[in-house]
Design a protein around this motif. Structure first.
Motif, PDB file in Angstrom:
ATOM      1  N   TYR A   1      14.408  29.421 104.206  1.00 24.40           N
ATOM      2  CA  TYR A   1      14.252  30.067 105.510  1.00 24.40           C
ATOM      3  C   TYR A   1      15.647  30.298 106.078  1.00 24.40           C
TER       4      TYR A   1
ATOM      5  N   ALA B   1      12.529  34.719 105.636  1.00 26.98           N
ATOM      6  CA  ALA B   1      12.283  33.667 104.659  1.00 26.98           C
ATOM      7  C   ALA B   1      11.911  34.280 103.318  1.00 26.98           C
TER       8      ALA B   1
ATOM      9  N   TYR C   1       6.846  31.030 103.509  1.00 27.84           N
ATOM     10  CA  TYR C   1       5.847  31.365 104.514  1.00 27.84           C
ATOM     11  C   TYR C   1       4.582  30.514 104.392  1.00 27.84           C
TER      12      TYR C   1
END
Length: 336
Positions: free
Chosen positions: A311, A325, A330
């Motif tokens: 990220y 990211a 995610y």
């Protein structure tokens, strides 16, 4: 040391009532490696005490700390060529060499002379290095100057010195986690200076652990608000950021993240990188390297690694703070 991640209050819970052997949260805290540490584990009884964790971290420091003159690394840095390594040092050195190769030299533990010259080492400096000094020091910086033969570490130039601060804290987290495993603890969180490893879930309720990621304010070198909350039940999370350790000189902010290729503090749009990996030594080894790579190269690099995710917080072309990211990261992001 970095402290970019922190536990949420959700982590701690009270005892479960009306059970023959209630599961409760045990939390131990301390100070080591120039930062704080904390261990939270869930069990029916107290299985680990503070002195045990302190002893583990002291042993690691005796091997890997550049701030202790008697450590193995300090002895290597003072030596002409060779030192006999213990298990801690051998593991970290071999992982460092592997990461050097994987990152094509971006991660380099022989950067110590440059780190020291810029004022981020164990000794205080009286003035900043000029370009001639940087060129001279760079002649001593390259992991290819190191050779491992069994438990012996050798350098081909006496001026070569190493600094494993960019990987040792993650390794320390893993060693503490392995100790908890040996005590048959199956649900825990280990955190040292913001480097985190998680196994299992928060009890009672069997809920995944949640970790908050800090983000800088509009001035990227000032501390921040909560940016994201991630949820997971295994693996490690570490963060590297330019806004946590820096100083100002001549109107410029100089970060502790040194690019070994240039000899200067890293430049670019990245403000921080948070890395997920199966273990903390891997996540810790790569977070600084990704900062130096820059956003697009770092994303491409991590997307090729099935065992990692990342990220990023950065400044866009308009100078505003933004985030993104890699695809696998995610899956960890949850709602605030």
């Amino acid at each position: 040391m970095r402290n970019l991640l922190f536990f949420l209050p959700l982590f701690l819970c009270g005892a479960v009532g009306h059970q023959a052997e209630p599961i409760r949260a045990y939390r131990i805290t301390g100070f080591a490696q120039g930062t704080t540490w904390q261990v939270t584990y869930y069990a029916a009884d107290s299985l680990v005490i503070k002195s045990q964790i302190d002893s583990i971290l002291d042993q690691i420091d005796s091997s890997l700390s550049i701030y202790k003159s008697y450590s193995l690394i300090s002895r290597f840095n003072q030596a002409e060529s060779t030192v006999n390594m213990d298990g801690h040092m051998a593991f970290v050195i071999n992982k460092s060499i592997e990461t050097y190769r994987q990152t094509e030299g971006i991660f380099d533990i022989t950067v110590q002379p440059l780190v020291q010259a810029w004022g981020f080492g164990a000794k205080k400096i009286e003035k900043l290095p000029d370009s001639a000094t940087i060129r001279l020091l760079k002649q001593c910086v390259d992991t290819r100057f190191l050779a491992v033969q069994g438990n012996r570490l050798t350098k081909s130039k006496p001026c070569v010195k190493i600094d494993v601060n960019g990987i040792a804290q993650g390794y320390s987290v893993d060693v503490v986690a392995a100790f908890l495993d040996s005590q048959h603890i199956s649900n825990y969180i280990v955190e040292i200076g913001g480097e985190i490893r998680i196994k299992g879930r928060r009890q009672p309720g069997n809920v995944k652990m949640k970790v908050g990621i800090e983000a800088p304010g509009e001035d990227e070198f000032q501390l921040s608000l909560l940016q994201k909350i991630i949820s997971l039940d295994s693996g490690a999370i570490t963060t590297s950021g330019s806004y946590r350790k820096f100083y100002e000189s001549g109107g410029k902010k100089i970060s502790h993240i040194i690019d070994p290729a240039t000899g200067y503090s890293m430049q670019g749009s990245l403000i921080s990188v948070t890395v997920y990996a199966p273990d903390a030594i891997t996540a810790d080894a790569y977070d600084n390297a990704l900062m130096v790579m820059g956003l697009q190269k770092a994303i491409t690099f991590i997307e090729k690694r099935k065992d990692m995710a990342a990220y990023f917080i950065y400044r866009d072309k308009q100078g505003k703070i933004a985030d993104t990211a890699t695809s696998r990261f995610y899956h960890f992001i949850t709602e605030h």
